[in-house]
Design a protein around this motif. Structure first.
Motif, PDB file in Angstrom:
ATOM      1  N   THR A  73       0.850  -1.187   0.000  1.00  0.00           N
ATOM      2  CA  THR A  73       0.000   0.000   0.000  1.00  0.00           C
ATOM      3  C   THR A  73       0.886   1.237   0.000  1.00  0.00           C
ATOM      4  O   THR A  73       1.943   1.267   0.627  1.00  0.00           O
ATOM      5  CB  THR A  73      -0.923   0.049   1.235  1.00  0.00           C
ATOM      6  N   TYR A  74       0.438   2.240  -0.734  1.00  0.00           N
ATOM      7  CA  TYR A  74       1.107   3.538  -0.756  1.00  0.00           C
ATOM      8  C   TYR A  74       0.036   4.596  -0.519  1.00  0.00           C
ATOM      9  O   TYR A  74      -0.924   4.686  -1.281  1.00  0.00           O
ATOM     10  CB  TYR A  74       1.821   3.783  -2.086  1.00  0.00           C
ATOM     11  N   VAL A 107      -3.122   9.391  -5.341  1.00  0.00           N
ATOM     12  CA  VAL A 107      -2.605   9.687  -4.007  1.00  0.00           C
ATOM     13  C   VAL A 107      -3.436  10.732  -3.263  1.00  0.00           C
ATOM     14  O   VAL A 107      -3.063  11.167  -2.180  1.00  0.00           O
ATOM     15  CB  VAL A 107      -1.124  10.129  -4.068  1.00  0.00           C
ATOM     16  N   VAL A 120       7.311   6.256  -7.586  1.00  0.00           N
ATOM     17  CA  VAL A 120       7.534   6.950  -6.318  1.00  0.00           C
ATOM     18  C   VAL A 120       8.863   6.507  -5.712  1.00  0.00           C
ATOM     19  O   VAL A 120       9.322   5.387  -5.938  1.00  0.00           O
ATOM     20  CB  VAL A 120       6.402   6.706  -5.295  1.00  0.00           C
ATOM     21  N   THR A 122      10.482   6.435  -1.867  1.00  0.00           N
ATOM     22  CA  THR A 122      10.119   6.588  -0.467  1.00  0.00           C
ATOM     23  C   THR A 122      11.133   5.885   0.414  1.00  0.00           C
ATOM     24  O   THR A 122      11.957   5.113  -0.070  1.00  0.00           O
ATOM     25  CB  THR A 122       8.691   6.055  -0.214  1.00  0.00           C
ATOM     26  N   SER A 130       7.365   2.176   5.975  1.00  0.00           N
ATOM     27  CA  SER A 130       7.813   3.558   6.020  1.00  0.00           C
ATOM     28  C   SER A 130       7.764   4.111   7.444  1.00  0.00           C
ATOM     29  O   SER A 130       6.778   3.903   8.153  1.00  0.00           O
ATOM     30  CB  SER A 130       6.918   4.410   5.121  1.00  0.00           C
ATOM     31  N   THR A 134       0.798   8.723   7.429  1.00  0.00           N
ATOM     32  CA  THR A 134      -0.237   9.587   6.879  1.00  0.00           C
ATOM     33  C   THR A 134      -0.983  10.248   8.033  1.00  0.00           C
ATOM     34  O   THR A 134      -0.741   9.933   9.201  1.00  0.00           O
ATOM     35  CB  THR A 134      -1.227   8.773   6.013  1.00  0.00           C
ATOM     36  N   GLN A 140       3.140   5.519   5.420  1.00  0.00           N
ATOM     37  CA  GLN A 140       2.930   5.959   4.044  1.00  0.00           C
ATOM     38  C   GLN A 140       3.052   4.798   3.067  1.00  0.00           C
ATOM     39  O   GLN A 140       2.338   4.737   2.085  1.00  0.00           O
ATOM     40  CB  GLN A 140       3.929   7.051   3.668  1.00  0.00           C
ATOM     41  N   MET A 141       3.986   3.868   3.362  1.00  0.00           N
ATOM     42  CA  MET A 141       4.143   2.711   2.489  1.00  0.00           C
ATOM     43  C   MET A 141       4.334   1.448   3.295  1.00  0.00           C
ATOM     44  O   MET A 141       5.009   1.459   4.324  1.00  0.00           O
ATOM     45  CB  MET A 141       5.325   2.863   1.553  1.00  0.00           C
ATOM     46  N   ARG A 142       3.700   0.409   2.828  1.00  0.00           N
ATOM     47  CA  ARG A 142       3.948  -0.963   3.302  1.00  0.00           C
ATOM     48  C   ARG A 142       4.316  -1.743   2.059  1.00  0.00           C
ATOM     49  O   ARG A 142       3.544  -1.777   1.099  1.00  0.00           O
ATOM     50  CB  ARG A 142       2.709  -1.579   3.950  1.00  0.00           C
ATOM     51  N   LEU A 143       5.463  -2.352   2.095  1.00  0.00           N
ATOM     52  CA  LEU A 143       6.035  -2.974   0.910  1.00  0.00           C
ATOM     53  C   LEU A 143       6.358  -4.426   1.198  1.00  0.00           C
ATOM     54  O   LEU A 143       6.904  -4.744   2.255  1.00  0.00           O
ATOM     55  CB  LEU A 143       7.312  -2.205   0.571  1.00  0.00           C
TER      56      LEU A 143
END
Length: 146
Positions: A73-74, A107, A120, A122, A130, A134, A140-143
């Motif tokens: 998710t971003y 976004v 992006v 990040t 991240s 937010t 902000q990001m889950r990768l």
């Protein structure tokens, strides 16, 4: 053997030894690279360079590598994409990751307009999360790797 994020790599110690040698040279003291390696190894708590070399990993682990397919998710939006850049940051705990999304991600949460991003860059930790959040407190990001 397991390593934590606080565990330096051999490459890190070599870089520190080079910097130490350069620092000593600036004040007029010439030392060999071997002596610099020994000094840095002892500074990290090892008996000598050979002991450090035997116990430490060659490189620090990364959450992803260039060319990996990823998802996550971003800014609250799901994505899939390709990692096109990874760089270890100077704090040795975070990575700057550049991802090219398969489909652009909106976004903006407003219904009045949209702002799409396809690429992006990040910052994430070793787990791909991240440290920045937010407004609703989510990273902000889950990768993760596909």
């Amino acid at each position: 053997m397991s390593f934590s994020l606080d565990t330096p790599s051999i490459q890190t110690l070599k870089s520190e030894a080079k910097a130490y040698r350069e620092e000593r040279a600036r004040v007029g003291e010439t030392i060999t690279h071997g002596a610099a390696l020994e000094t840095v190894a002892r500074a990290h708590g090892y008996r000598d360079w050979n002991t450090a070399r035997a116990m430490l990993p060659e490189r620090v682990a990364t959450p992803v590598q260039v060319g990996n397919r990823v998802k996550g998710t971003y800014l609250g939006q799901n994505f899939r994409g390709l990692v096109i850049g990874v760089q270890l940051l100077s704090n040795m705990r975070h990575y700057q990751v550049t991802i090219n999304f398969d489909e652009p991600v909106d976004v903006v949460t407003s219904e009045l307009f949209s702002a799409y991003r396809q690429r992006v860059t990040t910052t994430v930790d070793i787990n791909g999360i991240s440290p920045a959040h937010t407004g609703n407190g989510q990273p902000q990001m889950r990768l993760m790797r596909e």
